[in-house]
Write an enzyme that holds these catalytic residues in place. Structure first.
Site, mmCIF file in Angstrom:
data_model
loop_
_atom_site.group_PDB
_atom_site.id
_atom_site.type_symbol
_atom_site.label_atom_id
_atom_site.label_comp_id
_atom_site.label_asym_id
_atom_site.label_seq_id
_atom_site.Cartn_x
_atom_site.Cartn_y
_atom_site.Cartn_z
ATOM 1 N N CYS A 147 -30.851 16.587 26.593
ATOM 2 C CA CYS A 147 -31.742 16.380 27.215
ATOM 3 C C CYS A 147 -33.634 15.852 27.666
ATOM 4 C CB CYS A 147 -31.238 17.012 28.950
ATOM 5 S SG CYS A 147 -29.977 18.315 28.198
ATOM 6 N N SER A 148 -33.424 17.299 27.013
ATOM 7 C CA SER A 148 -35.127 17.255 26.867
ATOM 8 C C SER A 148 -35.678 16.286 25.351
ATOM 9 C CB SER A 148 -35.794 18.310 26.106
ATOM 10 O OG SER A 148 -35.342 19.399 27.600
#
Length: 179
Positions: A56-57
């Site tokens: 996600c990051s």
């Protein structure tokens, strides 16, 4: 997947910056509803297992941020990232990512995610209940296009990522409508 369903109506508890408060934490609670986010707009919503998590990051959120201008050219008004995390975590993640374009939605209780049919157990990772990775193009509160990673299940060992990548969604937006 042809899903012409409306997004569920839920209330989100958010924290917004308010300089009048002063001090080291100048934020106040603000209640938002599904209508605040989705009514009268064409948006992309993508949902993921957790703030600060690797895929996600590293890929999904930064790539949506970087491709924001391209999405605007395809008549997208806003891009929202939703996660079953509270407002404090989502705000910290937004600051850590230096976001200017993508807006984060805290689904702290998981109510929206549950009503979307995307709530899964992630006890195997010590997470508890979280969102399966999915995305949607939502026009005035109605799902126009749906993107879902394969293998929707509780305690899935893998974290599939590809279908919900911003690159894939952008490609689908640019493709001529199927006859």
């Amino acid at each position: 997947m042809a899903m012409k369903r409306k997004v569920p109506f839920v209330t989100f508890r958010t924290r917004v910056r308010d300089e009048s408060i002063g001090g080291p934490n100048p934020y106040r609670w603000e209640t938002k509803t599904s209508d605040d986010y989705f009514k009268g707009k064409r948006v992309i919503l993508f949902s993921l297992p957790g703030a600060f998590t690797p895929t996600c990051s590293t890929y999904q959120l930064p790539d949506f941020e970087d491709l924001y201008t391209e999405f605007r050219k395809e008549r997208i008004d806003e891009i929202y990232c939703l996660s079953v995390n509270d407002a404090f975590v989502m705000n910290a993640w937004s600051r850590a990512q230096g976001l200017k374009n993508v807006k984060l939605i805290p689904d702290g209780s998981g109510e929206f995610t549950r009503k979307m049919g995307m709530l899964v157990a992630k006890e195997n990772l010590g997470f508890g209940m979280r969102s399966w990775r999915y995305a949607a193009i939502i026009n005035n509160g109605v799902v126009e296009q749906w993107f879902e990673e394969e293998g929707l299940s509780d305690n899935c060992e893998a974290d599939p990522y590809g279908v919900t990548s911003p690159q894939n969604i952008l490609e689908r937006l640019k493709a001529p409508a199927a006859a």
